[in-house]
Motif scaffolding. Structure first.
Motif, PDB file in Angstrom:
ATOM      1  N   GLY A  14     -21.145  -7.401   0.682  1.00 19.96           N
ATOM      2  CA  GLY A  14     -21.153  -5.944   0.556  1.00 19.96           C
ATOM      3  C   GLY A  14     -21.738  -5.357   1.826  1.00 19.96           C
ATOM      4  O   GLY A  14     -21.274  -5.645   2.918  1.00 19.96           O
TER       5      GLY A  14
ATOM      6  N   SER B 102     -16.509 -10.172 -10.452  1.00 14.46           N
ATOM      7  CA  SER B 102     -16.512  -9.060  -9.503  1.00 14.46           C
ATOM      8  C   SER B 102     -17.192  -7.881 -10.192  1.00 14.46           C
ATOM      9  O   SER B 102     -17.649  -7.995 -11.327  1.00 14.46           O
ATOM     10  N   ASP B 103     -17.221  -6.767  -9.495  1.00 14.86           N
ATOM     11  CA  ASP B 103     -17.857  -5.587 -10.082  1.00 14.86           C
ATOM     12  C   ASP B 103     -17.153  -5.167 -11.366  1.00 14.86           C
ATOM     13  O   ASP B 103     -17.726  -4.511 -12.219  1.00 14.86           O
ATOM     14  N   ARG B 104     -15.874  -5.539 -11.440  1.00 13.39           N
ATOM     15  CA  ARG B 104     -15.106  -5.056 -12.580  1.00 13.39           C
ATOM     16  C   ARG B 104     -15.150  -5.986 -13.778  1.00 13.39           C
ATOM     17  O   ARG B 104     -14.678  -5.642 -14.855  1.00 13.39           O
TER      18      ARG B 104
ATOM     19  N   ASP C 287     -26.099  -8.589 -20.670  1.00 16.09           N
ATOM     20  CA  ASP C 287     -26.148  -9.233 -19.331  1.00 16.09           C
ATOM     21  C   ASP C 287     -27.231 -10.304 -19.407  1.00 16.09           C
ATOM     22  O   ASP C 287     -27.725 -10.392 -19.829  1.00 16.09           O
TER      23      ASP C 287
END
Lengths: 334, 276, 288
Positions: A14, B102-104, C287
């Motif tokens: 990132g 991933s972020d998704r 999470d």
């Protein structure tokens, strides 16, 4: 052949730059150790070479060929993982043979290579066992076996000894060094333990925050650290680094002196102090001496026979021939 | 570790737990008893029920009246077929989520689960129409598809949680060893995840076996599974206890027996892999 | 932590599941939306043209709408409350040392295997029937007048039946979670002088938070669509008509697809509100 060249390699996750542009040349047959504190990017660098991560920029050359976009399986490299990453559902034999099976090698050749690797690694009696039935050291050897049967261009080791207890670690260290001598194949070895780096490497690469601080043979790094970071990182116990009035006396911002280069005496010397903690190792004794005017206690190596009481008065004298001097940026001054 | 408890304490625990366990199990126990009684005896007071004669008549009558084996085999095909199909679709998806997050990833997973919250009844008529159009109303293939789709989110989720327990390093080792993606999934991931896959299959077979909205509304004579078989006994109110009991026992016994034999995987499966 | 190669592979491997579910969601949803704006009576003339929002207005203004919403929420909320509370107690009990733990566990799990149609019918006839049901016999044995369960106390009865089916699930998840609690944590708390209740309140309960979340999430998913238990017991009578059941009646019993579809859209909106609400709380907890 196992020559590896990194050219302006960078890695970003990132927005976070883990490895700024970095160049490094690894010669065929070298035992190179990447060492640095945790989070310094040494494992990431290894994974970039392995192809398990994409580089964000720059090139990875293996034997002069651009391997940047080549998938890991086709780079001709073998890797030994920190957790060994053995296949728990396969016997030791199947584990070692797995890369050969994937390469569609014929069965006879597979058997021959597995048998040979098992002999080299003392695993012959365990070939039919599952990884779960092996000790840590044996698992480690299976992981190495799986790497050597492929006869790779280079071996990559990612902190392979960190899950072993201290005694085993020393033994495995020797075994890996011996293996390197015998195979004469390039090995790249990642560790945070500078003792492993010192004892095994032909060439040490000291990393911090993704940057190479210094590259050189173990003794080069020990004798002439290029900056205060390397000076403090290589060597155990750590080099004493002093700044302030005493350093200015030697015309430096910081001076460094290793514990073995400080002479301890109960009668006279340059600096006066009191004994704090003493650590007796038998062969040597390390005293931590508090001297007025110094922020931290100084570590001093003395012979194993020496015994001093807590709070007793002592004098220390640095050996001027082994005094390291660094400037305000922390760089070595000759 | 746990310390020893006094025998008296253990005895009290045992008695209380057994009492509650039997209380919860009692309805099942009671219909087993009733299923072996004659209709006349089955509606008497509990004490008299227990002391009356035992008989297999009800089972014979039920089989004769509504062809148990046809419904049974439909149930097996629907439950097993939809689950296996679901696993085949879900394994690659779960692999992606667990090892290439991933972020998704979380968003997709939550979206998948949320499709399960869509009220089936809201789309009943469209599905009904589509089934007629496609000519798959009251067929096993049609229901297999529907049951697969409604359980797919759960299967993906469960496999995802099991896969996540497998260290990524092992898959990376396989990749370094020259395994292709297909080989990595077939030779390394799947065998390592066998316990998790077994639990997933088991639980979803049960969910599909017991599914009672689509199976009731999209079947008539041919593809009807045991849920529909038993629903046909709902009309005669408060009557025919013995036959209803026999039919009920026949409908739940296969799953009950399967559940008892595979208790370990099942308990693991029942937690949907979400709690360790 | 991956290469471009594996990321593109991941997309390909995810595709079948995503496409299937997307189709399963979008196709019928679009059709439902389409029908909801039509006057559509399959047995009385079929497609009778566009009517705008008439179906939506009619569905909400029907006297059964709000009661159906309430019934739905009461059943979901009631079953959740009962199964979570009893589940925690039962899990703690089953965690204690005892003889025959395995068998007790089997007994407790068993209701989960019982298909909803069977459980509805069995409870309705063999237990809650006011003449010959087991509970009627029991009431009479104590000299009480048998209760007409499914008409006099219809909603609690349904909640009870459904709770019986889902209690095993809640108990098992919570039991697994309790067993995973590090015993050193409890011992440390004991050394710190925490009493039994404090240990439960400050160590066990927070540890169970995730498990409770899972129970609530999964049960809500299944409970919102509960159908068979009502279908075979009251048939929606005596105030047990949930939103699901109301729509079912509109579509299948009165064969008014347009009206039912509008109801379906409401049900989808309700489900989404609950879903968003749940995912908010649950997402965080999952999470870990």
């Amino acid at each position: 052949m196992g020559q590896i060249q990194l050219s302006k390699v960078t890695k970003k996750f990132g927005d976070l730059t883990v490895i700024p542009p970095l160049d490094l040349q690894i010669e065929d047959g070298e035992f190179v150790v990447f060492v640095g504190p945790s989070g310094c990017g040494k494992s990431t660098l290894l994974r970039l070479i392995a192809g398990l991560e994409d580089v964000s920029g720059g090139q990875v050359l293996i034997d002069g060929q651009d391997a940047t976009m080549v998938p890991p399986a086709r780079r001709g490299l073998a890797m030994v993982f920190q957790s060994y990453a053995l296949y728990p559902h396969m016997s030791v034999r199947k584990n070692i043979a797995f890369p050969l099976r994937m390469a569609k090698m014929d069965q006879a050749e597979q058997d021959r290579r597995v048998t040979q690797a098992a002999e080299v690694l003392n695993l012959t009696d365990y070939l039919e066992r599952r990884p779960g039935q092996l000790s840590g050291g044996q698992r480690q050897r299976v992981a190495i076996g799986r790497a050597i049967v492929r006869e790779p261009q280079a071996f990559l080791f990612d902190e392979p000894l960190s899950n072993l207890d201290a005694a085993l670690r020393v033994g495995m260290r020797l075994e890996i060094s011996e293996l390197h001598k015998r195979l004469a194949t390039t090995m790249i070895y990642v560790t945070h333990d500078q003792v492993e780096a010192m004892t095994m490497a032909d060439k040490i690469v000291v990393l911090q925050a993704g940057r190479i601080e210094q590259v050189g043979s173990p003794l080069e790094l020990y004798r002439t650290p290029r900056n205060t970071f390397v000076a403090g990182f290589i060597g155990s116990p750590k080099m004493n680094l002093l700044s302030g009035a005493q350093a200015e006396k030697h015309g430096a911002h910081t001076i460094g002196i290793r514990p073995e280069h400080l002479l301890i005496s109960t009668e006279s010397g340059e600096w006066e102090g009191t004994v704090g903690v003493s650590e007796h190792l038998g062969s040597d004794t390390f005293f931590h001496v508090n001297c007025p005017g110094f922020a931290d206690p100084l570590t001093v190596r003395a012979s194993g026979e020496m015994d001093l009481k807590y709070k007793s008065r002592v004098f220390l004298t640095p050996d001027p021939a082994h005094l390291h001097r660094f400037d305000a940026q922390g760089l070595r001054v000759e | 570790m746990a310390r020893a408890v006094t025998p008296r304490r253990k005895l009290i625990n045992t008695l209380v737990a057994w009492a509650i366990g039997l209380l919860i199990f009692f309805p099942i126990l009671w219909i087993i008893v009733l299923s072996f009684k004659s209709e006349g005896d089955a509606i008497r007071t509990p004490i008299k029920v227990l002391t009356s004669a035992w008989t297999l008549d009800s089972y014979a009558v039920v089989q004769e009246r509504s062809d148990y084996f046809k419904h049974f085999s439909n149930s097996v095909i629907l439950a097993v077929g939809s689950t296996l199909l679901g696993v085949i679709v879900a394994v690659p998806a779960a692999w992606s989520m667990a090892f290439v997050p991933s972020d998704r990833t979380r968003g997709i997973l939550m979206w998948m689960l949320s499709t399960k919250m869509l009220p089936a009844v809201g789309v009943l008529y469209p599905i009904y129409l589509l089934f007629i159009q496609l000519g798959i109303l009251d067929t096993r293939i049609g229901l297999v598809m529907v049951l697969m789709l409604i359980n797919l989110p759960i299967i993906v989720w469960m496999l995802y949680t099991y896969f996540r327990e497998i260290p990524g390093e092992i898959l990376e080792a396989a990749r370094m060893d020259g395994a292709s993606l297909r080989e990595e999934v077939m030779y390394v991931l799947t065998p390592m995840a066998v316990p998790g896959i077994a639990s997933t299959v088991l639980l979803n077979v049960i969910l599909a076996w017991n599914e009672a909205f689509w199976t009731l509304n999209l079947t008539a004579a041919k593809a009807a599974p045991l849920t529909a078989f038993i629903a046909s006994y709902s009309s005669p109110e408060g009557l025919f206890y013995a036959k209803l009991s026999a039919a009920s026992v026949m409908a739940i016994a296969p799953i009950l027996i399967m559940g008892w034999f595979s208790q370990k995987q099942l308990v693991r499966g029942l937690t949907f892999g979400a709690v360790k | 932590m991956a290469t471009q190669h594996s990321r593109s592979a991941a997309r390909v491997m995810m595709a079948p599941a995503v496409i299937l579910l997307l189709g399963w969601m979008l196709v019928p949803l679009t059709m439902t939306l389409y029908f909801s704006f039509k006057k559509y009576l399959p047995l009385r003339g079929g497609d009778l043209g566009w009517v705008g929002f008439e179906n939506y207005v009619r569905f909400v203004s029907s006297s059964s709408f709000w009661p159906a919403i309430w019934t739905t929420l009461i059943i979901v909320g009631g079953v959740l409350a009962i199964t979570v509370v009893l589940g925690i107690l039962l899990a703690i009990l089953l965690d204690q040392p005892m003889w025959g733990q395995g068998i007790v566990r089997i007994l407790v799990i068993a209701p989960f295997f019982v298909m909803p149609t069977v459980s509805g019918l069995v409870w309705k006839n063999m237990f809650m029937d006011a003449n010959n049901g087991f509970l009627a016999h029991l009431w009479r044995a104590f000299g009480a007048e048998p209760v007409q369960w499914l008409s006099q106390a219809s909603l609690p009865s349904i909640v009870m039946i459904v709770s019986w089916q889902w209690l095993p699930f809640a108990t098992l998840i919570l039991l697994t979670a309790i067993q995973s609690l590090d015993s050193e944590q409890i011992e440390a708390a004991e050394m710190d002088g925490a009493r039994k209740f404090s240990r439960f309140r400050f160590i066990v309960l927070p540890h169970l938070a995730r498990a409770i979340t899972v129970v609530v999430l999964i049960q809500t998913i299944f409970l919102l669509g509960i159908f068979a238990e009502i279908f075979v017991t009251t048939g929606g009578a005596f105030g047990t008509k949930t939103l699901t059941y109301l729509i079912f009646q509109r579509v299948l019993e009165s064969q008014n697809v347009g009206l039912g579809s509008a109801g379906g859209v409401y049900a989808i909106i309700l489900a989404n509100i609950i879903a968003v609400f749940l995912m908010r709380i649950v997402g965080k907890n999952l999470d870990a």
